[in-house]
Design an enzyme around this catalytic site. Structure first.
Site, short mmCIF file in Angstrom:
data_model
loop_
_atom_site.label_atom_id
_atom_site.label_comp_id
_atom_site.label_asym_id
_atom_site.label_seq_id
_atom_site.Cartn_x
_atom_site.Cartn_y
_atom_site.Cartn_z
N GLY A 14 0.81 -1.23 0.00
CA GLY A 14 0.00 0.00 0.00
C GLY A 14 0.83 1.27 0.00
N TYR A 141 12.66 -13.83 -10.14
CA TYR A 141 11.42 -13.06 -10.05
C TYR A 141 10.34 -13.69 -10.95
CZ TYR A 141 8.45 -8.83 -10.70
OH TYR A 141 7.41 -7.93 -10.76
N LYS A 145 6.75 -15.31 -9.78
CA LYS A 145 5.49 -14.68 -10.19
C LYS A 145 4.64 -15.63 -11.04
CE LYS A 145 5.50 -10.25 -8.76
NZ LYS A 145 4.35 -9.58 -8.15
N PRO A 168 0.05 -6.14 -15.46
CA PRO A 168 0.21 -4.79 -16.00
C PRO A 168 1.45 -4.70 -16.91
CG PRO A 168 0.39 -4.84 -13.58
CD PRO A 168 0.52 -6.24 -14.08
N LYS A 192 16.07 12.81 -14.66
CA LYS A 192 17.19 13.34 -15.47
C LYS A 192 16.83 14.70 -16.06
CE LYS A 192 19.67 9.31 -17.17
NZ LYS A 192 19.67 8.33 -18.25
N ARG A 213 7.13 0.93 -26.30
CA ARG A 213 6.62 0.38 -25.03
C ARG A 213 5.17 0.78 -24.82
NH1 ARG A 213 10.58 -2.13 -25.60
NH2 ARG A 213 12.38 -2.38 -24.22
P1 NDP Z 1 6.83 -0.65 -5.30
O1 NDP Z 1 8.27 -1.04 -5.41
O2 NDP Z 1 6.45 0.76 -5.56
O3 NDP Z 1 6.29 -1.08 -3.88
C1 NDP Z 1 6.55 -2.34 -3.34
C2 NDP Z 1 5.67 -2.52 -2.15
O4 NDP Z 1 5.89 -3.81 -1.59
C3 NDP Z 1 5.93 -1.49 -1.06
O5 NDP Z 1 4.69 -1.08 -0.53
C4 NDP Z 1 6.72 -2.30 -0.03
O6 NDP Z 1 6.54 -1.83 1.29
C5 NDP Z 1 6.08 -3.67 -0.20
N1 NDP Z 1 6.95 -4.75 0.29
C6 NDP Z 1 8.16 -5.12 -0.20
N2 NDP Z 1 8.67 -6.13 0.54
C7 NDP Z 1 7.75 -6.41 1.52
C8 NDP Z 1 7.70 -7.33 2.61
N3 NDP Z 1 8.70 -8.21 2.83
N4 NDP Z 1 6.63 -7.32 3.41
C9 NDP Z 1 5.61 -6.44 3.19
N5 NDP Z 1 5.59 -5.56 2.18
C10 NDP Z 1 6.66 -5.53 1.35
O7 NDP Z 1 6.01 -1.66 -6.25
P2 NDP Z 1 4.93 -1.33 -7.36
O8 NDP Z 1 3.81 -0.57 -6.76
O9 NDP Z 1 5.65 -0.81 -8.55
O10 NDP Z 1 4.46 -2.81 -7.73
C11 NDP Z 1 3.22 -3.36 -7.29
C12 NDP Z 1 3.06 -4.71 -7.96
O11 NDP Z 1 3.05 -4.54 -9.38
C13 NDP Z 1 4.17 -5.70 -7.64
O12 NDP Z 1 3.59 -6.96 -7.39
C14 NDP Z 1 5.02 -5.72 -8.91
O13 NDP Z 1 5.63 -6.96 -9.07
C15 NDP Z 1 3.97 -5.43 -9.97
N6 NDP Z 1 4.46 -4.81 -11.21
C16 NDP Z 1 5.10 -3.59 -11.21
C17 NDP Z 1 5.47 -3.00 -12.43
C18 NDP Z 1 6.10 -1.64 -12.49
O14 NDP Z 1 6.33 -1.14 -13.61
N7 NDP Z 1 6.35 -0.97 -11.37
C19 NDP Z 1 5.24 -3.67 -13.72
C20 NDP Z 1 4.50 -4.90 -13.59
C21 NDP Z 1 4.15 -5.44 -12.39
P3 NDP Z 1 7.52 -0.65 1.94
O15 NDP Z 1 7.61 0.43 0.90
O16 NDP Z 1 6.78 -0.24 3.15
O17 NDP Z 1 8.83 -1.31 2.20
#
Ligand code: NDP
Length: 319
Positions: A14, A141, A145, A168, A192, A213
């Site tokens: 979140g 990864y 997944k 996504p 940048k 993309r």
């Molecule tokens: P972010 O890197 O922005 O956020 C990751 C989140 O996961 C943070 O809220 C973090 O919490 C939480 N988290 C990480 N490790 C733990 C843990 N051990 N226990 C509890 N919480 C944890 O991710 P995104 O919002 O970019 O990604 C969301 C989803 O979308 C993911 O499943 C990702 O694989 C998927 N995704 C993302 C893409 C992208 O372009 N960004 C593309 C395709 C899929 P905290 O910050 O508090 O540490």
């Protein structure tokens, strides 16, 4: 926090790019009779069964959007394959087994287009996830997944659980990670350009700018994920993306960023740097069959909102 009444929707991850967007959409029009709980890693380490169970005991979720993941760029993925595999597997396994134990009515997890087979035909679609090995650079990864999809179907078949996943394409928006070394392409370019404008230096993008993309604005993705939570009944994944016709060259993104920041200096495409794959087109036909009228935010508008947010929140943004 004590147990909550009514529908309780838990959003893991979140505090991240997508989680913050879900939070913003829900805050715009808070649904009646529902409590939305957004958690980050400080609230519970989801790789720990005990901490995850304590979280379920506290929150008693009735539905879950599971966004939390161990994510990173190419370099980290290559170096820490075991951690990428293990942390993601542990998180998703804990979330799933506890969702089953606590009778969670719906669980939506997140895959990614980068977990698809390395050698494939385009456009990729939902049926192709398991049809060949992923690129070896991110296999930890990718295999973790991919198993989300396998687990969803097994829990559905054996226990009748309503678990599903979304796929996504490249996400960007407010609250992204704007780190210059690790960030994805859009936040990286925004940062940048910000520096180039501040320092009066050229804005240099890596590569030729030609690769294509598909990008999705985090607020659009959040709207679609809420729709999936409420309306989508299949266990099989669904790609959440703009259409093939909305694929854009990186050079267009560079110019949109420069325009939105009012950057008037020199723009350089450093062709000595690798371009990566020319394209990775994904089909959104399945989504379009469900939601023919969904309007994606135009890319230029989404870029403008993201750059404005980054400038306003420069001191506190992840970078
Ligand atoms: P972010 O890197 O922005 O956020 C990751 C989140 O996961 C943070 O809220 C973090 O919490 C939480 N988290 C990480 N490790 C733990 C843990 N051990 N226990 C509890 N919480 C944890 O991710 P995104 O919002 O970019 O990604 C969301 C989803 O979308 C993911 O499943 C990702 O694989 C998927 N995704 C993302 C893409 C992208 O372009 N960004 C593309 C395709 C899929 P905290 O910050 O508090 O540490």
């Amino acid at each position: 926090m004590g147990p909550l009444d009514g529908e309780v929707i838990l959003v893991t991850g979140g505090t991240g790019l997508v989680g913050k967007a879900v939070q913003e959409i829900i805050a715009q029009d808070p649904p009646k009779g529902e409590t939305w709980v957004f958690i980050g890693s400080k609230d519970a380490d989801l790789t720990s069964y005990e901490e995850t169970k304590a979280l379920f005991e506290r929150v008693k979720p009735t539905q879950i959007i599971h966004l939390a993941a161990f994510v990173g760029g190419l370099f980290a993925n290559m170096k820490y394959k075991v951690e990428f595999w293990r942390k993601n597997i542990l998180m998703q396994d804990n979330i799933m087994v506890l969702s089953k134990e606590y009778g969670v009515k719906k669980l939506v997890s997140c895959l990614s287009t980068c977990i698809f087979p390395d050698k494939t035909t385009y456009p990729i679609d939902e049926t192709m996830i398991h049809l060949g090995p992923p690129h070896s650079s991110n296999e930890g990864y990718a295999y973790a997944k991919r198993l989300v999809d396998v687990q969803n179907r097994m829990y559905n078949e054996q226990y009748g659980c309503n678990f599903t996943s979304v796929v996504p394409t490249n996400i960007f928006g407010k609250h992204d990670n704007f780190n210059l070394d690790q960030g994805h392409v859009v936040p990286n370019l925004i940062h940048k350009c910000y520096i180039a404008q501040r320092d009066g230096t050229p804005f240099t993008a890596w590569g030729s700018g030609k690769p294509l993309r598909q990008f999705i604005y985090n607020l659009d993705l959040a709207r679609l994920m809420i729709w999936v939570l409420r309306e989508y009944k299949e266990a099989d994944p669904i790609i959440l993306s703009v259409g093939e016709e909305d694929e854009v060259p990186i050079s267009d993104v560079v110019h949109m960023i420069a325009d939105s920041m009012g950057f008037m200096g020199e723009i350089i495409f450093d062709k000595t740097k690798a371009d990566g794959q020319y394209k990775k087109t994904a089909s959104n036909l399945k989504l379009r069959a469900y939601l023919p009228d969904f309007k994606f935010t135009p890319m230029a508008t989404a870029i403008r909102e993201t750059t404005a947010w980054f400038k306003e929140n420069y001191d506190t943004a992840r970078k």
